[in-house]
Design a protein around this motif. Structure first.
Motif, short mmCIF file in Angstrom:
data_model
loop_
_atom_site.label_atom_id
_atom_site.label_comp_id
_atom_site.label_asym_id
_atom_site.label_seq_id
_atom_site.Cartn_x
_atom_site.Cartn_y
_atom_site.Cartn_z
N TYR A 104 -10.79 52.20 7.00
CA TYR A 104 -11.46 52.25 5.67
C TYR A 104 -12.49 51.14 5.41
O TYR A 104 -13.54 51.21 4.69
N GLU A 161 -7.48 54.80 -0.13
CA GLU A 161 -6.13 55.40 -0.45
C GLU A 161 -6.00 56.64 0.68
O GLU A 161 -5.03 56.66 1.42
N GLY A 219 -6.03 55.21 4.53
CA GLY A 219 -4.96 54.25 4.99
C GLY A 219 -5.01 53.17 5.94
O GLY A 219 -4.88 51.98 5.70
N ASN A 220 -5.84 53.33 6.94
CA ASN A 220 -5.77 52.30 7.99
C ASN A 220 -6.84 51.36 7.85
O ASN A 220 -8.17 51.68 7.43
#
Length: 233
Positions: free
Chosen positions: A138, A130, A133-134
């Motif tokens: 991640y 979370e 994001g990318n």
């Protein structure tokens, strides 16, 4: 007389060849040269005009933070393939696996296949996903987390490597928000009823798990439209 006739035919053929070559050169020189304008070049980079980028292969990975088979898939398959084909992939990670969720007094409690440490690890993964994001980042970060078995030690190593806020992830992992994230991942996981962890869905299908776990790159490349990118050739 025969010698003269033969030479005459040779001269005629030679003249015809010269005329044909001349016509070809003239036609080629008259053909307009295609020059890409600035807007055309922008279209090549714009996802709206790029079929490969619009029709990305959708991958959902259902896994557990301390599962050896999950680690193997990330390290040997998902990490390398994402690095090679990130423009062609839309990856969602679901860190839950064969855990169980229990609700008491408005709070969620979890029982994980590899113990409490794995439940905490799943929360760390959920919070990191979370926060980062990318997608590519991640996946790389999660791949790194698998390099160290102890959860907090892995988080420290990978946060330093990728310049991610370790303290923010820890605060999240120890909060009710992490439990809510894990509950959501649990609901998602129970829908597909995985028989094995990891389970990987490609474009919504969990068929051919054996083939996916054995050669993920091949299974992804099968679903990419022509022309194939170099890693698939």
């Amino acid at each position: 007389m025969a010698f003269y006739t033969c030479n005459r035919y040779r001269i005629v053929i030679f003249v015809l060849l010269v005329l044909i070559i001349f016509q070809l050169i003239r036609l080629l020189s008259d053909k307009p040269v295609a020059i890409l304008s600035g807007s055309d070049l922008l279209k090549l980079e714009d996802d709206a005009y790029n079929k490969h980028k619009k029709d990305k292969v959708k991958v959902r990975v259902y896994y557990e933070a301390l599962c050896p088979d999950s680690k193997y898939f990330f390290v040997k398959h998902l990490g390398p393939v994402t690095e090679k084909l990130s423009d062609f992939l839309d990856i969602t990670l679901i860190p839950y696996g064969k855990a169980q969720t229990k609700e008491e007094d408005g709070k969620y409690y979890f029982h994980c296949q590899h113990g409490e440490e794995e439940c905490f690890g799943n929360k760390v993964h959920a919070c990191a996903i979370e926060l980062i994001g990318n997608m590519t980042e991640y996946v790389q970060f999660t791949d790194c987390l698998f390099s160290v078995f102890e959860v907090e030690a892995a988080l420290k190593k990978c946060s330093n490597k990728f310049n991610v806020d370790k303290d923010q992830i820890l605060r999240c992992a120890n909060s009710e928000h992490a439990s809510e994230l894990l509950k959501k991942y649990g609901d998602d996981t129970h829908i597909i009823e995985p028989g094995f962890i990891p389970t990987i869905l490609i474009n919504g299908s969990k068929d051919n798990q054996g083939g996916i776990l054995k050669n993920f790159l091949l299974e992804v490349c099968k679903r990419i439209d022509m022309p194939l990118p170099p890693p698939c050739l």
